[in-house]
Design a protein around this motif. Structure first.
Motif, PDB file in Angstrom:
ATOM      1  N   GLU A 175      32.259 -27.665  61.068  1.00 24.97           N
ATOM      2  CA  GLU A 175      33.108 -26.530  61.445  1.00 24.97           C
ATOM      3  C   GLU A 175      33.211 -25.518  60.311  1.00 24.97           C
ATOM      4  O   GLU A 175      33.103 -24.305  60.527  1.00 24.97           O
ATOM      5  CB  GLU A 175      34.500 -27.028  61.843  1.00 24.97           C
ATOM      6  CG  GLU A 175      34.517 -27.816  63.135  1.00 24.97           C
ATOM      7  CD  GLU A 175      35.842 -28.532  63.374  1.00 24.97           C
ATOM      8  OE1 GLU A 175      36.771 -28.410  62.525  1.00 24.97           O
ATOM      9  OE2 GLU A 175      35.942 -29.225  64.396  1.00 24.97           O
ATOM     10  N   GLU A 176      33.435 -26.015  59.110  1.00 21.40           N
ATOM     11  CA  GLU A 176      33.550 -25.118  57.949  1.00 21.40           C
ATOM     12  C   GLU A 176      32.218 -24.436  57.662  1.00 21.40           C
ATOM     13  O   GLU A 176      32.183 -23.251  57.290  1.00 21.40           O
ATOM     14  CB  GLU A 176      34.057 -25.883  56.728  1.00 21.40           C
ATOM     15  CG  GLU A 176      35.440 -26.484  56.881  1.00 21.40           C
ATOM     16  CD  GLU A 176      36.557 -25.477  57.115  1.00 21.40           C
ATOM     17  OE1 GLU A 176      36.340 -24.253  56.978  1.00 21.40           O
ATOM     18  OE2 GLU A 176      37.676 -25.914  57.442  1.00 21.40           O
ATOM     19  N   ALA A 177      31.113 -25.150  57.840  1.00 19.10           N
ATOM     20  CA  ALA A 177      29.795 -24.552  57.610  1.00 19.10           C
ATOM     21  C   ALA A 177      29.526 -23.421  58.599  1.00 19.10           C
ATOM     22  O   ALA A 177      28.935 -22.390  58.239  1.00 19.10           O
ATOM     23  CB  ALA A 177      28.703 -25.616  57.696  1.00 19.10           C
ATOM     24  N   HIS A 178      29.978 -23.582  59.831  1.00 19.02           N
ATOM     25  CA  HIS A 178      29.833 -22.511  60.832  1.00 19.02           C
ATOM     26  C   HIS A 178      30.608 -21.265  60.410  1.00 19.02           C
ATOM     27  O   HIS A 178      30.126 -20.139  60.560  1.00 19.02           O
ATOM     28  CB  HIS A 178      30.287 -22.982  62.219  1.00 19.02           C
ATOM     29  CG  HIS A 178      29.290 -23.817  62.930  1.00 19.02           C
ATOM     30  ND1 HIS A 178      28.130 -23.310  63.474  1.00 19.02           N
ATOM     31  CD2 HIS A 178      29.268 -25.147  63.174  1.00 19.02           C
ATOM     32  CE1 HIS A 178      27.443 -24.294  64.029  1.00 19.02           C
ATOM     33  NE2 HIS A 178      28.098 -25.417  63.859  1.00 19.02           N
ATOM     34  N   GLU A 179      31.811 -21.476  59.887  1.00 17.29           N
ATOM     35  CA  GLU A 179      32.607 -20.340  59.419  1.00 17.29           C
ATOM     36  C   GLU A 179      31.932 -19.651  58.235  1.00 17.29           C
ATOM     37  O   GLU A 179      31.924 -18.414  58.148  1.00 17.29           O
ATOM     38  CB  GLU A 179      34.020 -20.796  59.063  1.00 17.29           C
ATOM     39  CG  GLU A 179      34.826 -21.213  60.280  1.00 17.29           C
ATOM     40  CD  GLU A 179      36.212 -21.716  59.941  1.00 17.29           C
ATOM     41  OE1 GLU A 179      36.707 -21.426  58.833  1.00 17.29           O
ATOM     42  OE2 GLU A 179      36.800 -22.412  60.790  1.00 17.29           O
ATOM     43  N   LEU A 180      31.340 -20.428  57.337  1.00 18.11           N
ATOM     44  CA  LEU A 180      30.605 -19.856  56.203  1.00 18.11           C
ATOM     45  C   LEU A 180      29.410 -19.049  56.694  1.00 18.11           C
ATOM     46  O   LEU A 180      29.185 -17.912  56.259  1.00 18.11           O
ATOM     47  CB  LEU A 180      30.151 -20.965  55.249  1.00 18.11           C
ATOM     48  CG  LEU A 180      29.246 -20.535  54.096  1.00 18.11           C
ATOM     49  CD1 LEU A 180      29.934 -19.521  53.187  1.00 18.11           C
ATOM     50  CD2 LEU A 180      28.796 -21.765  53.312  1.00 18.11           C
ATOM     51  N   ALA A 226      34.661 -12.547  48.397  1.00 19.38           N
ATOM     52  CA  ALA A 226      35.869 -13.385  48.354  1.00 19.38           C
ATOM     53  C   ALA A 226      35.950 -14.291  49.582  1.00 19.38           C
ATOM     54  O   ALA A 226      36.335 -15.455  49.475  1.00 19.38           O
ATOM     55  CB  ALA A 226      37.115 -12.513  48.254  1.00 19.38           C
ATOM     56  N   LYS A 227      35.574 -13.774  50.752  1.00 19.03           N
ATOM     57  CA  LYS A 227      35.604 -14.592  51.968  1.00 19.03           C
ATOM     58  C   LYS A 227      34.498 -15.647  51.936  1.00 19.03           C
ATOM     59  O   LYS A 227      34.694 -16.770  52.395  1.00 19.03           O
ATOM     60  CB  LYS A 227      35.479 -13.708  53.206  1.00 19.03           C
ATOM     61  CG  LYS A 227      36.741 -12.915  53.483  1.00 19.03           C
ATOM     62  CD  LYS A 227      36.628 -12.121  54.769  1.00 19.03           C
ATOM     63  CE  LYS A 227      37.916 -11.357  55.033  1.00 19.03           C
ATOM     64  NZ  LYS A 227      37.848 -10.551  56.254  1.00 19.03           N
ATOM     65  N   ILE A 228      33.332 -15.278  51.402  1.00 16.95           N
ATOM     66  CA  ILE A 228      32.245 -16.259  51.272  1.00 16.95           C
ATOM     67  C   ILE A 228      32.687 -17.399  50.353  1.00 16.95           C
ATOM     68  O   ILE A 228      32.485 -18.579  50.662  1.00 16.95           O
ATOM     69  CB  ILE A 228      30.951 -15.600  50.771  1.00 16.95           C
ATOM     70  CG1 ILE A 228      30.396 -14.663  51.849  1.00 16.95           C
ATOM     71  CG2 ILE A 228      29.915 -16.653  50.380  1.00 16.95           C
ATOM     72  CD1 ILE A 228      29.228 -13.815  51.389  1.00 16.95           C
ATOM     73  N   MET A 229      33.295 -17.046  49.213  1.00 23.95           N
ATOM     74  CA  MET A 229      33.776 -18.082  48.287  1.00 23.95           C
ATOM     75  C   MET A 229      34.811 -18.977  48.971  1.00 23.95           C
ATOM     76  O   MET A 229      34.773 -20.207  48.814  1.00 23.95           O
ATOM     77  CB  MET A 229      34.368 -17.455  47.028  1.00 23.95           C
ATOM     78  CG  MET A 229      33.316 -16.897  46.098  1.00 23.95           C
ATOM     79  SD  MET A 229      33.968 -16.409  44.494  1.00 23.95           S
ATOM     80  CE  MET A 229      34.885 -14.939  44.924  1.00 23.95           C
ATOM     81  N   HIS A 230      35.710 -18.392  49.745  1.00 18.57           N
ATOM     82  CA  HIS A 230      36.733 -19.154  50.459  1.00 18.57           C
ATOM     83  C   HIS A 230      36.084 -20.145  51.428  1.00 18.57           C
ATOM     84  O   HIS A 230      36.423 -21.341  51.436  1.00 18.57           O
ATOM     85  CB  HIS A 230      37.659 -18.194  51.212  1.00 18.57           C
ATOM     86  CG  HIS A 230      38.635 -18.880  52.097  1.00 18.57           C
ATOM     87  ND1 HIS A 230      39.896 -19.234  51.680  1.00 18.57           N
ATOM     88  CD2 HIS A 230      38.531 -19.311  53.384  1.00 18.57           C
ATOM     89  CE1 HIS A 230      40.523 -19.842  52.665  1.00 18.57           C
ATOM     90  NE2 HIS A 230      39.724 -19.896  53.717  1.00 18.57           N
ATOM     91  N   GLU A 231      35.154 -19.655  52.226  1.00 14.97           N
ATOM     92  CA  GLU A 231      34.504 -20.524  53.216  1.00 14.97           C
ATOM     93  C   GLU A 231      33.632 -21.579  52.542  1.00 14.97           C
ATOM     94  O   GLU A 231      33.573 -22.732  52.989  1.00 14.97           O
ATOM     95  CB  GLU A 231      33.694 -19.697  54.210  1.00 14.97           C
ATOM     96  CG  GLU A 231      34.525 -18.731  55.050  1.00 14.97           C
ATOM     97  CD  GLU A 231      35.626 -19.384  55.859  1.00 14.97           C
ATOM     98  OE1 GLU A 231      35.592 -20.606  56.096  1.00 14.97           O
ATOM     99  OE2 GLU A 231      36.560 -18.649  56.259  1.00 14.97           O
TER     100      GLU A 231
END
Length: 99
Positions: free
Chosen positions: A33-38, A50-55
């Motif tokens: 799930e987290e990989a899909h968000e990334l 910043a969003k890429i680092m978060h994901e």
């Protein structure tokens, strides 16, 4: 890598700061799930670092929970993969199978 840096310590600090216990890591579904968000963030026309680092951190933290649940660290998993891929490359030179 600094001796003070430990992804596992960071995970524990993150959870403690939020009053959370270490989640059960029996399922790798959270990693997916987290990989899909990334991947979704990386596909944006103008991805925000910043969003890429978060994901990416979410993926790493989720993977660490799964690893710890099964009795090893993410670093140990990575070293095992490198050893396995190196063995494959030696037994099948030029095959390009290293993923």
């Amino acid at each position: 890598m600094s001796a003070a840096f430990s992804p596992h310590r960071l995970l524990r600090e993150y959870l403690a700061a939020r009053g959370l216990a270490m989640p059960a890591g029996a399922s790798a579904r959270k990693v997916v799930e987290e990989a899909h968000e990334l991947a979704a963030e990386c596909r944006r026309d103008t991805p925000e670092p910043a969003k890429i680092m978060h994901e990416l951190a979410d993926v790493v933290f989720a993977a660490m929970v799964v690893a710890e649940h099964h009795g090893f660290t993410v670093e140990e998993a990575m070293r095992s993969k490198i050893e396995l891929d190196t063995g494959r490359e030696r037994s099948h030179p030029g095959s390009g199978c290293s993923t």
